[in-house]
Design a protein around this motif. Sequence first.
Motif, PDB file in Angstrom:
ATOM      1  N   GLU A  77     -36.351  65.179  88.956  1.00  0.00           N
ATOM      2  CA  GLU A  77     -37.161  64.710  87.825  1.00  0.00           C
ATOM      3  C   GLU A  77     -36.736  63.308  87.438  1.00  0.00           C
ATOM      4  N   ASP A 106     -42.383  64.533  88.243  1.00  0.00           N
ATOM      5  CA  ASP A 106     -41.832  65.846  88.559  1.00  0.00           C
ATOM      6  C   ASP A 106     -42.618  66.448  89.714  1.00  0.00           C
ATOM      7  N   LYS A 109     -46.625  66.080  90.212  1.00  0.00           N
ATOM      8  CA  LYS A 109     -47.314  65.735  88.977  1.00  0.00           C
ATOM      9  C   LYS A 109     -46.613  64.588  88.271  1.00  0.00           C
ATOM     10  N   LEU A 111     -46.185  63.327  84.368  1.00  0.00           N
ATOM     11  CA  LEU A 111     -46.324  63.846  83.011  1.00  0.00           C
ATOM     12  C   LEU A 111     -46.106  62.718  82.012  1.00  0.00           C
ATOM     13  N   TYR A 113     -45.356  62.016  78.045  1.00  0.00           N
ATOM     14  CA  TYR A 113     -44.937  62.546  76.759  1.00  0.00           C
ATOM     15  C   TYR A 113     -44.996  61.438  75.706  1.00  0.00           C
ATOM     16  N   LYS A 129     -47.290  69.175  74.100  1.00  0.00           N
ATOM     17  CA  LYS A 129     -47.763  69.415  75.459  1.00  0.00           C
ATOM     18  C   LYS A 129     -48.088  68.075  76.111  1.00  0.00           C
ATOM     19  N   GLU A 131     -49.500  65.186  78.806  1.00  0.00           N
ATOM     20  CA  GLU A 131     -50.686  64.940  79.624  1.00  0.00           C
ATOM     21  C   GLU A 131     -50.260  64.943  81.085  1.00  0.00           C
ATOM     22  N   SER A 132     -50.882  65.803  81.867  1.00  0.00           N
ATOM     23  CA  SER A 132     -50.476  66.002  83.257  1.00  0.00           C
ATOM     24  C   SER A 132     -51.468  65.322  84.199  1.00  0.00           C
ATOM     25  N   ASP A 134     -52.328  65.058  88.281  1.00  0.00           N
ATOM     26  CA  ASP A 134     -52.076  65.583  89.620  1.00  0.00           C
ATOM     27  C   ASP A 134     -52.133  64.432  90.622  1.00  0.00           C
ATOM     28  N   SER A 198     -55.629  72.084  91.985  1.00  0.00           N
ATOM     29  CA  SER A 198     -54.601  72.798  91.245  1.00  0.00           C
ATOM     30  C   SER A 198     -54.946  74.274  91.151  1.00  0.00           C
TER      31      SER A 198
END
Length: 469
Positions: A77, A106, A109, A111, A113, A129, A131-132, A134, A198
Amino acid sequence: MSSSVKSPSDKLSSNHQTGAVQMRIKNITANYDRLSQTKSMVLVDPEQSLRPISRHRRNHSQHSIADISAGNHVATEKGEYLNKAKIADGGKKLRKNWTSTWVVLDGKKLLFYKESKQQALTNLKPGCKPESVDLCGAQIEWTSEKSSRKNVFQITTTSGSEFLLQSDKNANISEWYEAIKLGIESQSKGTGGKCLPSGICKSSSTEYVNRCGAESPPAKESKPEHRRSLIFKLNYSASDSDKNGVKNRLKKFISRRPSMKTLQEKGIIRDQVFGCHLATLCEREGTTVPKFVKQCLEAVEKRGLKADGIYRVSGNLAVIQKLRFLIDQEEKLNLDDSQWEDIHVVTGALKMFFRELPEPLFPYRFFELFVEAIKKRDYTQRVESMKKLIRHLPKPNHDTMRALFQHLQKVIVHSSKNLMSTQGLGIVFGPTLLWPEVDSVNMAVHMVYQNQIVEIILTEFTEIFGPGH
């Protein structure tokens, strides 16, 4: 002597069969007891002995398809604060707003924050949560056209979303570029060059749909004589095999679906008028002032200069959106039509056009320069600075700005009828025509400067742009 030896041998021969059976039973029983009491004596498959035995089902789903694509090595990570701007979502253009974001790479993906995990724990927050994004099938490239900042690269996903990442530290952003690029390439290699959507995984023998990382069902060998026909497979039945068949076809369709960028390059989808870069739109139309802007200015000058509160009063939003839809569909527009009778609909659409530009009419790299110019105490120096800055604007920005402010001069001439003064127009068009690239805490102060910049250009229009037209 011989007779005494013979007697025991006869006895042994007579009981030979019974004694052998008893010994075998005794040995079996003894061995069974030892095996049941001593686990170390039980022979185990050497391959199985290397695997840790887990008592929890959750442990079977700890590694996703990203581990497989990375060669059974879990990606480390990587997290750091970077400047991020989302400029498209599902192919729809968005206004570019730079924000400082905690970015985490990670596996497969990316991510985003609002704050780092350490800060979330320190502040006793549950952690928002993220935002992801792909990375499977995504494209990454350095860009200097989408932003005036340095060290900017763009990530385009298969769903048509586009992100810009930037850092002032050249070494840091280069490391991020290489790490994300490596992650994208590893995803392509791990799936044979075709990325799966996904939630869709691929087994070694048959294709099925399952949540990635969940315990995969064993592949069942199907006998050729019991295969179903293609027509029967197309029927939607409640059986698992039919469900998997439908999901497999859906998966293949999604994986073959081209991205929004590919469709735009092939000319299948063209850039719209609203939300299109000003230079791109003018180049496409072969002009330096967009046709829609010219049409709106002509319509207002024809029948709206004396309208009360022109540019200040809002029109019907539903009708404005209808007008926008027709423009984006490149349908022939006639603003003299009865459905556009309310002149506030036309002015509302014109203001919306300027607000939705990816980069404002006053380009980002000029924003601070205009603010510094308006701060000058000497009025003559202030006007002279404005004049020099406007001369250095790109041709489409300069000509469009000249046409708009020349039109607003005519609105001010009829201020006794429409009740729109120079100050009123400055309040309306200040935040519409220029804004900073990154939102800051000085938004209220900037808004005052934005209004004053528009006011001084309206007041000194002839001095700044020169006579003519």
